[in-house]
Design an enzyme around this catalytic site. Structure first.
Site, short mmCIF file in Angstrom:
data_model
loop_
_atom_site.label_atom_id
_atom_site.label_comp_id
_atom_site.label_asym_id
_atom_site.label_seq_id
_atom_site.Cartn_x
_atom_site.Cartn_y
_atom_site.Cartn_z
CD GLU A 44 -2.74 0.84 2.71
OE1 GLU A 44 -3.44 1.61 3.04
OE2 GLU A 44 -2.45 0.02 3.48
CE LYS A 128 -7.24 1.34 3.51
NZ LYS A 128 -5.94 1.73 4.28
CB CYS A 164 -5.03 -2.02 3.87
SG CYS A 164 -4.26 -2.42 5.50
#
Length: 610
Positions: A44, A128, A164
């Site tokens: 990330e 994200k 994540c």
């Protein structure tokens, strides 16, 4: 079934170092390509480093990140790596909303993004979706969420992408990977270390793989960033949740694994083209890199790194956090006040392991109250570790202050610590050393330190380590040395003797504090678990102990705010995790009246008299 060789690049980027981080991506991609990998995944926000905090709100930094991404795609192709799929995290922007100013939306609409690079081009982008806003995370402050799941087809395999928190939360991209017919779910992570998190991480990855009916690859950052430490622990499981490969913790490297994955049944666009659809009410954007499966080849078994013990993990986190804080901030050496006690001894051992003995400087600063064993234990520690050592007696300096200020009692005790702090900062200014504070979490919790004294420094390796754990780490580190045939670094006397600040004759920590095992147990309930005074008493702690310790903890908040940063290793550290006001009239006071009032609220009132 189609095959693919996947490489998970577990790397250590530096926040803001766009060119250096891009160089890291190129170098690791070349390494993966030399091992015949077809797809390389990086963690990330690897291009910017992570976390970037308010840098995300600077349009100039967003622009620089996006430009660096385009240059990276071109460079990979120019260096003969264009036929390798490369998945990288970077700082992007939602251009559709970037010009809209609205309360509650981060200015400029920055996004925590992932991109797929192939053939010299950026072929797919995704942001994200789930933005964590708990613990050490503040991503609602910095980013706007993504709105789709990206699926790329490479060599006849469909690979879904996630970032994540998308893995940790229900719903969103991960939830529709199954409906999108993905054969592999690839998750890019910047997941900070804390004790026992690796066990929770593997359980989560296995569960999500079963949910998606797809293999799952998890690539994580490694290294230190201010108070956060990333432990790597990248891993791959199959669609049944069976572990196929796992990288070592706290080590940079490239985890390579061969995967046999199901052939996709969903239609896909032509190579280098995109198409959109809906799956379970969520947008899915498909991108084709190559559609034809690879010729069959003999797969190599994945490597599963041996697990670290609990104490080995914590110690490695301290070493990693200190090493990267020193290195990334441009220091070359550290200086530590050596008291002969357990805290300075463990701090010194960590520093030597992190930086090498030649970069660690110990200073003994005895006062008139310092015992002979404290001075000799400090010297023995230096001899065992090989660090440089000098003695600077502070008694004449303390006396000069006393002659002019006429201090007595606690003020005189604290003066000794402050003179030591002045001496350390002077050495830092003169020689460029970073001063390491040696206090532990237990002392910091109850304010058992001298502000501008033993609290001075630029970094505090034991800041999040309870006192009882400090002893455990000391014994563990010595046992490791013995197993290796080396001399244990920490003198046994530093471990075994009762702890003391030695600021007055015969002083012991137990004069002011409960036994550390009892104190740490109580602090765990109050700080880590946020239990109130009544809950603590119900858990078996004596009321007078609860009131005394909680008053010390609450009153010391102003000290903690002025303490240097240190690596997070527990579930809730002082800093990002625990944020309470300095100025507050609230105090936990256990009273029977409060309990009786609570019970009265749950009991129906008696009927009125007839």
């Amino acid at each position: 079934m189609p095959q693919i060789r996947l490489a998970l690049a577990q790397v250590n980027p530096t926040v803001g170092a766009l060119d250096a981080n891009a160089e890291l991506v190129v170098r690791m991609t070349a390494h993966a390509a030399s091992q015949h990998a077809h797809l390389v995944a990086f963690p990330e926000m690897v291009l910017t480093g992570y976390p970037i905090e308010d840098l995300a709100l600077r349009p100039s930094f967003v622009d620089a990140s996006r430009a660096a991404l385009e240059r990276l795609a071109t460079r990979l192709n120019d260096e003969g790596l264009g036929n390798v799929g490369v998945v990288v995290g970077y700082l992007g922007r939602d251009d559709a909303t970037a010009g809209i100013s609205r309360v509650g939306r981060p200015k400029g609409s920055p996004q925590n993004s992932v991109a797929v690079l192939y053939g010299g081009r950026v072929l797919a982008r995704q942001a994200k979706h789930h933005l964590p806003n708990y613990g050490v995370f503040d991503e609602f402050r910095y980013f706007v969420p993504g709105d789709h799941l990206g699926v790329i087809r490479l060599h006849g395999v469909d690979i879904a992408l996630a970032i994540c928190e998308d893995l940790w939360q229900d719903g969103g991209p991960v939830a529709v990977a199954r409906e999108a017919d993905a054969g592999l779910l690839l998750v890019l992570n910047g997941s900070p270390y804390e004790r026992n998190k690796d066990d929770n991480r593997l359980a989560l990855v296995r569960r999500r793989a079963l949910d998606a009916k797809a293999a799952l690859a998890y690539v994580n950052l490694v290294g230190g960033q201010d108070e956060l430490v990333f432990d790597g622990d990248s891993l791959v499981v199959d669609a049944k949740g069976e572990l196929l490969a796992r990288a070592p913790q706290f080590e940079e490297g490239c985890l390579v694994v061969d995967l046999d994955l199901p052939a996709p049944t969903a239609p896909a666009p032509e190579p280098w083209a995109n198409a959109e659809e809906q799956a379970a009410g969520f947008r899915v954007r498909r991108t084709t890199l190559t559609s034809e499966p690879l010729p069959a080849y003999t797969p190599e078994p994945g490597v599963v790194a041996p697990a670290l013990s609990d104490l080995a993990e914590v110690y490695a986190a301290l070493v990693t956090g200190l090493r990267d804080y020193v290195r990334k901030n441009g220091f070359n050496s550290v200086v530590i006040a050596l008291s002969g006690g357990i805290d300075s001894a463990v701090t010194a051992a960590v520093a030597v392991d992190a930086l090498g003995a030649e970069h660690v400087h110990g200073v003994s600063m005895p006062s008139v109250y310092s015992s002979e064993h404290s001075k000799s234990d400090a010297q023995e520690l230096a001899e065992r570790t090989g660090m440089s050592f000098q003695t600077v007696p502070i008694a004449p300096m303390v006396q000069a202050y006393l002659d002019n200020l006429k201090l007595t009692g606690l003020a005189e005790e604290n003066l000794q610590a402050r003179v030591r702090g002045v001496a350390l900062m002077g050495m830092s200014n003169q020689h460029g050393h970073l001063v390491l504070a040696t206090g532990n979490k237990s002392e910091l919790a109850v304010g058992y330190s001298t502000i501008y004294g033993d609290a001075v420094g630029g970094f505090a390796p034991l800041k999040d380590v309870p006192k009882t754990l400090v002893w455990e780490l000391a014994r563990w580190r010595n046992s490791v040395a013995t197993e290796r045939g080396e001399k244990p670094p920490i003198p046994e006397n530093s471990i075994d003797k009762p702890p003391s600040a030695e600021l007055r004759p015969g002083q012991l920590d137990s004069d002011s504090l409960p036994d550390y095992s009892l104190l740490d147990d109580l602090l765990d309930h109050y700080i880590e678990q946020d239990r109130g005074s009544d809950e603590l008493i119900e858990a078996g702690f004596a009321p007078e102990l609860v009131q005394r310790v909680l008053q010390m903890v609450d009153a010391a908040e102003y000290k903690r705010r002025q303490y240097p940063p240190g690596p997070k290793v527990t579930e809730r550290n002082f800093g990002r995790d625990r944020r309470v006001p300095i100025t507050t009239a609230w105090r936990e006071h256990p009273t029977r009246m409060a309990k009786d009032a609570a019970r009265a609220e749950q009991t129906p009132p008696p009927p009125p008299p007839s």
